[in-house]
Design an enzyme around this catalytic site. Structure first.
Site, PDB file in Angstrom:
ATOM      1  N   ILE A  31       0.825  -1.210   0.000  1.00 53.02           N
ATOM      2  CA  ILE A  31       0.000   0.000   0.000  1.00 53.02           C
ATOM      3  C   ILE A  31       0.856   1.256   0.000  1.00 53.02           C
ATOM      4  CG2 ILE A  31      -1.614   1.338   1.417  1.00 53.02           C
ATOM      5  CD1 ILE A  31      -2.857  -1.373   2.267  1.00 53.02           C
ATOM      6  N   ASP A  50      11.103   3.896   4.534  1.00 55.37           N
ATOM      7  CA  ASP A  50      10.940   2.481   4.823  1.00 55.37           C
ATOM      8  C   ASP A  50      12.165   1.968   5.569  1.00 55.37           C
ATOM      9  OD1 ASP A  50       8.796   0.320   3.481  1.00 55.37           O
ATOM     10  OD2 ASP A  50      10.640  -0.610   4.198  1.00 55.37           O
ATOM     11  N   VAL A  77      10.457   3.876  12.064  1.00 60.37           N
ATOM     12  CA  VAL A  77       9.518   4.865  12.599  1.00 60.37           C
ATOM     13  C   VAL A  77       9.283   4.703  14.094  1.00 60.37           C
ATOM     14  CG1 VAL A  77       8.364   5.289  10.398  1.00 60.37           C
ATOM     15  CG2 VAL A  77       7.541   3.441  11.896  1.00 60.37           C
ATOM     16  N   ASN A 102       1.729   4.935   7.182  1.00 57.96           N
ATOM     17  CA  ASN A 102       1.375   3.604   6.698  1.00 57.96           C
ATOM     18  C   ASN A 102       2.218   2.503   7.338  1.00 57.96           C
ATOM     19  OD1 ASN A 102       0.382   1.535   4.643  1.00 57.96           O
ATOM     20  ND2 ASN A 102       2.563   1.646   4.135  1.00 57.96           N
ATOM     21  N   SER A 147      -7.431  -0.134   9.950  1.00 56.53           N
ATOM     22  CA  SER A 147      -7.887  -1.397   9.384  1.00 56.53           C
ATOM     23  C   SER A 147      -9.337  -1.616   9.785  1.00 56.53           C
ATOM     24  CB  SER A 147      -7.029  -2.551   9.915  1.00 56.53           C
ATOM     25  OG  SER A 147      -7.528  -3.811   9.475  1.00 56.53           O
ATOM     26  N   TYR A 160      -2.944  -6.650  17.263  1.00 59.72           N
ATOM     27  CA  TYR A 160      -3.228  -5.981  15.988  1.00 59.72           C
ATOM     28  C   TYR A 160      -4.597  -5.304  16.042  1.00 59.72           C
ATOM     29  CZ  TYR A 160      -3.319  -5.267  10.918  1.00 59.72           C
ATOM     30  OH  TYR A 160      -3.351  -4.711   9.660  1.00 59.72           O
ATOM     31  N   LYS A 164      -4.942  -1.234  15.754  1.00 62.03           N
ATOM     32  CA  LYS A 164      -5.653  -0.579  14.658  1.00 62.03           C
ATOM     33  C   LYS A 164      -6.830   0.245  15.174  1.00 62.03           C
ATOM     34  CE  LYS A 164      -3.062  -1.767  11.236  1.00 62.03           C
ATOM     35  NZ  LYS A 164      -2.290  -0.739  10.474  1.00 62.03           N
ATOM     36  N   THR A 192      -6.353  -6.886   1.283  1.00 59.64           N
ATOM     37  CA  THR A 192      -5.680  -6.183   0.193  1.00 59.64           C
ATOM     38  C   THR A 192      -4.573  -7.058  -0.368  1.00 59.64           C
ATOM     39  OG1 THR A 192      -6.155  -4.091   1.322  1.00 59.64           O
ATOM     40  CG2 THR A 192      -4.551  -4.033  -0.465  1.00 59.64           C
ATOM     41  N   THR A 194      -1.420  -7.588  -1.299  1.00 58.53           N
ATOM     42  CA  THR A 194      -0.072  -7.064  -1.132  1.00 58.53           C
ATOM     43  C   THR A 194       0.859  -8.221  -0.779  1.00 58.53           C
ATOM     44  OG1 THR A 194      -0.327  -6.685   1.245  1.00 58.53           O
ATOM     45  CG2 THR A 194      -1.023  -4.895  -0.231  1.00 58.53           C
TER      46      THR A 194
END
Length: 254
Positions: A31, A50, A77, A102, A147, A160, A164, A192, A194
């Site tokens: 994404i 990244d 991050v 993201n 999400s 998770y 989210k 998605t 990915t």
């Protein structure tokens, strides 16, 4: 790594002014990469962040080779020094008007609850607060990637789901109490297609999930990217504090 003057090559410009600067975290794949590439098509200068140096360099190179402007930043991050350094480097492109948070650990990561929430929610707060502390231009906007998990449905990973939901809650806080600085919204992808979910559609669980999806397919990374860029754009100038599911209607069937 930057390019020259860039004329948007997409007929839909979303109201962005050419050369405005966007930071996208987790832009090495999936994404995040799609958001970076599509943003460049709209004329934005993109600082792509990244952990994976090779992957994010490849994202920036694709933008530059297409005639756009991009900078690759290798950063964790979750690490304040990396985030400070990342913004210092990204400002070489100009004042940073837009941010997409993201980056974050995969739901499949073997993390303890506290560590997972710290990495996922704490990193979003760290990046956002660092950006805002340096001053932002008028009309600044951000989108946090949340999400449907933890907000509209439960999944197997406790950390998770909690993280989210926490990102969505933090976005609402920003929209209420930091609106004088930044307009804030959250995007909520469903399934998605990915690298993180490679092979999912062919699995038994994936087939059951897709059977319940009204559109009968997983999202593409571009499906999420375009919705994200709309929320960032001047076209959405009165949209603030929204949690937007982009899941083909999957959640409403559960």
């Amino acid at each position: 790594m930057t390019g020259g003057a860039f004329v948007p090559n997409n007929p839909i410009h979303f109201g962005f002014a050419p050369g405005e600067v966007l930071v996208v975290t987790g832009a090495g794949s999936g994404i995040g990469r799609a958001i970076a590439l599509r943003a460049a098509e709209l004329g934005l200068a993109v600082a792509a962040w990244d952990l994976d140096s090779a992957a994010v360099t490849a994202t920036a190179e694709r933008i530059v080779h297409a005639g756009g402007t991009a900078l690759a930043v290798t950063a964790d991050v979750c690490v304040p020094a990396d985030v400070e350094r990342g913004f210092a480097g990204s400002r070489a492109l100009g004042a940073i008007r837009y941010l997409v948070n993201n980056a974050g650990p995969s739901s499949a990561s073997d993390l303890g609850f506290d560590e997972g929430v710290r990495m996922a929610v704490g990193s979003v707060r760290l990046v956002t607060e660092t950006w805002l502390s340096g001053g932002v231009p008028e009309g600044a906007a951000l989108v946090n990637v949340s999400s449907v998990a933890g907000n509209l449905m439960g999944t197997d990973s406790a950390w998770y789901c909690a993280a989210k939901a926490g990102i969505a809650g933090y976005t609402r806080h920003l929209a209420t109490y930091r609106a004088g600085e930044v307009r804030s919204n959250a995007i909520a992808p469903g399934m998605t297609d990915t690298p993180r979910l490679r092979g999912f559609a062919a699995s038994e669980v994936g087939q059951r999930s897709l059977a319940k999806n009204p559109l009968g397919r997983m999202a593409t990374a571009d499906d999420i990217a375009w919705a994200t860029l709309f929320l960032l754009s001047p076209l959405a100038s009165y949209v603030n504090g929204v949690y937007l599911p982009v899941d083909g209607g999957w959640a409403v069937t559960q």
